[in-house]
Design an enzyme around this catalytic site. Structure first.
Site, PDB file in Angstrom:
ATOM      1  N   LYS A 152       0.832  -1.214   0.000  1.00  0.00           N
ATOM      2  CA  LYS A 152       0.000   0.000   0.000  1.00  0.00           C
ATOM      3  C   LYS A 152       0.864   1.261   0.000  1.00  0.00           C
ATOM      4  O   LYS A 152       0.659   2.167  -0.808  1.00  0.00           O
ATOM      5  CB  LYS A 152      -0.927   0.036   1.227  1.00  0.00           C
ATOM      6  CG  LYS A 152      -1.829  -1.178   1.386  1.00  0.00           C
ATOM      7  CD  LYS A 152      -2.708  -1.059   2.624  1.00  0.00           C
ATOM      8  CE  LYS A 152      -1.961  -1.019   3.943  1.00  0.00           C
ATOM      9  NZ  LYS A 152      -1.268  -2.278   4.281  1.00  0.00           N
TER      10      LYS A 152
ATOM     11  N   ARG B  13      12.267  -6.082   5.266  1.00  0.00           N
ATOM     12  CA  ARG B  13      12.309  -4.645   5.608  1.00  0.00           C
ATOM     13  C   ARG B  13      12.881  -4.441   7.006  1.00  0.00           C
ATOM     14  O   ARG B  13      13.554  -3.438   7.263  1.00  0.00           O
ATOM     15  CB  ARG B  13      10.891  -4.051   5.537  1.00  0.00           C
ATOM     16  CG  ARG B  13      10.879  -2.551   5.807  1.00  0.00           C
ATOM     17  CD  ARG B  13       9.524  -1.926   5.571  1.00  0.00           C
ATOM     18  NE  ARG B  13       8.518  -2.407   6.516  1.00  0.00           N
ATOM     19  CZ  ARG B  13       7.218  -2.139   6.430  1.00  0.00           C
ATOM     20  NH1 ARG B  13       6.779  -1.409   5.427  1.00  0.00           N
ATOM     21  NH2 ARG B  13       6.376  -2.604   7.323  1.00  0.00           N
TER      22      ARG B  13
HETATM   23  P1  AP5 Z   1       1.083   1.085   8.513  1.00  0.00           P
HETATM   24  O1  AP5 Z   1       2.319   1.839   8.353  1.00  0.00           O
HETATM   25  O2  AP5 Z   1      -0.068   1.431   7.654  1.00  0.00           O
HETATM   26  O3  AP5 Z   1       1.450  -0.441   8.430  1.00  0.00           O
HETATM   27  P2  AP5 Z   1       0.763  -1.693   7.719  1.00  0.00           P
HETATM   28  O4  AP5 Z   1      -0.660  -1.570   7.338  1.00  0.00           O
HETATM   29  O5  AP5 Z   1       1.123  -2.832   8.585  1.00  0.00           O
HETATM   30  O6  AP5 Z   1       1.440  -1.636   6.360  1.00  0.00           O
HETATM   31  P3  AP5 Z   1       2.954  -1.789   5.953  1.00  0.00           P
HETATM   32  O7  AP5 Z   1       3.592  -0.446   5.875  1.00  0.00           O
HETATM   33  O8  AP5 Z   1       3.669  -2.806   6.764  1.00  0.00           O
HETATM   34  O9  AP5 Z   1       2.717  -2.430   4.526  1.00  0.00           O
HETATM   35  P4  AP5 Z   1       2.220  -1.805   3.154  1.00  0.00           P
HETATM   36  O10 AP5 Z   1       1.047  -2.560   2.644  1.00  0.00           O
HETATM   37  O11 AP5 Z   1       2.114  -0.323   3.228  1.00  0.00           O
HETATM   38  O12 AP5 Z   1       3.438  -2.234   2.262  1.00  0.00           O
HETATM   39  P5  AP5 Z   1       4.748  -1.404   1.899  1.00  0.00           P
HETATM   40  O13 AP5 Z   1       4.524  -0.654   0.657  1.00  0.00           O
HETATM   41  O14 AP5 Z   1       5.219  -0.654   3.114  1.00  0.00           O
HETATM   42  O15 AP5 Z   1       0.569   1.164  10.015  1.00  0.00           O
HETATM   43  C1  AP5 Z   1       1.483   0.937  11.078  1.00  0.00           C
HETATM   44  C2  AP5 Z   1       0.749   0.976  12.394  1.00  0.00           C
HETATM   45  O16 AP5 Z   1       0.163   2.273  12.579  1.00  0.00           O
HETATM   46  C3  AP5 Z   1      -0.422   0.007  12.558  1.00  0.00           C
HETATM   47  O17 AP5 Z   1      -0.008  -1.289  12.934  1.00  0.00           O
HETATM   48  C4  AP5 Z   1      -1.207   0.712  13.674  1.00  0.00           C
HETATM   49  O18 AP5 Z   1      -0.573   0.557  14.903  1.00  0.00           O
HETATM   50  C5  AP5 Z   1      -1.086   2.164  13.250  1.00  0.00           C
HETATM   51  N1  AP5 Z   1      -2.153   2.552  12.324  1.00  0.00           N
HETATM   52  C6  AP5 Z   1      -1.988   2.981  11.048  1.00  0.00           C
HETATM   53  N2  AP5 Z   1      -3.177   3.256  10.488  1.00  0.00           N
HETATM   54  C7  AP5 Z   1      -4.110   2.981  11.432  1.00  0.00           C
HETATM   55  C8  AP5 Z   1      -5.522   3.038  11.430  1.00  0.00           C
HETATM   56  N3  AP5 Z   1      -6.219   3.446  10.343  1.00  0.00           N
HETATM   57  N4  AP5 Z   1      -6.168   2.681  12.569  1.00  0.00           N
HETATM   58  C9  AP5 Z   1      -5.496   2.299  13.667  1.00  0.00           C
HETATM   59  N5  AP5 Z   1      -4.147   2.203  13.722  1.00  0.00           N
HETATM   60  C10 AP5 Z   1      -3.462   2.542  12.610  1.00  0.00           C
HETATM   61  O19 AP5 Z   1       5.735  -2.609   1.552  1.00  0.00           O
HETATM   62  C11 AP5 Z   1       6.210  -3.487   2.544  1.00  0.00           C
HETATM   63  C12 AP5 Z   1       7.610  -3.963   2.117  1.00  0.00           C
HETATM   64  O20 AP5 Z   1       7.477  -4.705   0.903  1.00  0.00           O
HETATM   65  C13 AP5 Z   1       8.581  -2.815   1.826  1.00  0.00           C
HETATM   66  O21 AP5 Z   1       9.867  -3.197   2.218  1.00  0.00           O
HETATM   67  C14 AP5 Z   1       8.501  -2.664   0.301  1.00  0.00           C
HETATM   68  O22 AP5 Z   1       9.689  -2.165  -0.251  1.00  0.00           O
HETATM   69  C15 AP5 Z   1       8.245  -4.103  -0.141  1.00  0.00           C
HETATM   70  N6  AP5 Z   1       7.447  -4.187  -1.374  1.00  0.00           N
HETATM   71  C16 AP5 Z   1       6.393  -3.411  -1.726  1.00  0.00           C
HETATM   72  N7  AP5 Z   1       5.907  -3.810  -2.928  1.00  0.00           N
HETATM   73  C17 AP5 Z   1       6.655  -4.871  -3.318  1.00  0.00           C
HETATM   74  C18 AP5 Z   1       6.632  -5.726  -4.467  1.00  0.00           C
HETATM   75  N8  AP5 Z   1       5.729  -5.566  -5.456  1.00  0.00           N
HETATM   76  N9  AP5 Z   1       7.547  -6.720  -4.529  1.00  0.00           N
HETATM   77  C19 AP5 Z   1       8.452  -6.901  -3.534  1.00  0.00           C
HETATM   78  N10 AP5 Z   1       8.529  -6.112  -2.421  1.00  0.00           N
HETATM   79  C20 AP5 Z   1       7.640  -5.113  -2.311  1.00  0.00           C
END
Ligand code: AP5
Length: 191
Positions: A9, A123
């Site tokens: 995302k 990551r």
């Molecule tokens: P948040 O930062 O939103 O974490 P998350 O939802 O767990 O999402 P991630 O950032 O881990 O994953 P993503 O889907 O964004 O993937 P990304 O692009 O980063 O939230 C963190 C915390 O904040 C929550 O746990 C909560 O505590 C709080 N919070 C946030 N919003 C909230 C809400 N609405 N309500 C309540 N609490 C809230 O990619 C992940 C990794 O994969 C990266 O290293 C990236 O380089 C890699 N990657 C991406 N795409 C690919 C691909 N196509 N191939 C290979 N690797 C890839």
């Protein structure tokens, strides 16, 4: 944008914000920046985030309402990782109605559990995010299934959801999202 932790995302939000010339609003990024700057909000949410729990709806909704009222969001915006609970959906409806607007589309990015766990552990070695340990990753995934995945049906009933396969190269995923948005009549402005 909705999807499990690690689906991509945040990665896609940054690219799409540039392509569509709208701000990407990531609640996770806003909270992390507050933690890093040791603000009052940051101190409130630090332990919650490290444990992979959701920040209380009242705090999260207030952060989004404040961000949406900034001038750069007037002509459109992209929400990354919000809403994640039914209460947040209803609060967002209320906020947007008050602004005379509504969401146009909900992009669901899918990726299987093995892939997302592997991405997030990778990551952890690069960024050292406190919530990227295997135990906390698995808890975040379970919380997503319990609290957030049910929102997909709610938005699908409004006919807003497009589903995009999040596996493969980042550019390929972006192309899939751009094509899916086009089916909803959303096109990027001319460069
Ligand atoms: P948040 O930062 O939103 O974490 P998350 O939802 O767990 O999402 P991630 O950032 O881990 O994953 P993503 O889907 O964004 O993937 P990304 O692009 O980063 O939230 C963190 C915390 O904040 C929550 O746990 C909560 O505590 C709080 N919070 C946030 N919003 C909230 C809400 N609405 N309500 C309540 N609490 C809230 O990619 C992940 C990794 O994969 C990266 O290293 C990236 O380089 C890699 N990657 C991406 N795409 C690919 C691909 N196509 N191939 C290979 N690797 C890839």
């Amino acid at each position: 944008m909705i999807g499990p932790p690690g689906a991509g995302k945040g990665t896609q939000a940054v690219i799409l914000a540039s392509t569509y010339k709208i701000p990407a609003i990531s609640t996770g990024d806003i909270f992390r920046s507050n933690v890093a700057n040791e603000t009052e909000l940051g101190l409130q949410v630090k332990a919650i985030m490290a444990a992979g729990e959701y920040v209380p709806d009242s705090l999260t909704n207030a952060v989004v309402e404040s961000r949406l009222s900034e001038s750069d969001a007037k002509a459109g915006f992209l929400l990354d990782g919000y809403p994640r609970t039914t209460d947040q959906v209803h609060e967002l409806d209320r906020m947007l109605t008050a602004h005379g607007t509504a969401l146009s589309v909900v992009v669901l990015i899918t990726a299987d559990t093995d892939e997302v766990v592997s991405r997030l552990l990778n990551r952890a070695g690069v960024e050292g995010r406190a919530d990227d340990t295997e135990t906390v990753i698995r808890h975040r995934l379970a919380l997503y299934e319990e609290q957030t995945a049910p929102l997909i049906a709610l938005y699908a009933a409004r006919n807003w959801v497009v589903t995009v396969d999040g596996l493969g190269a980042v550019d390929d995923v972006t192309s899939r999202i751009v094509s899916a948005l086009a089916t909803k009549g959303i096109a990027a402005p001319a460069a």
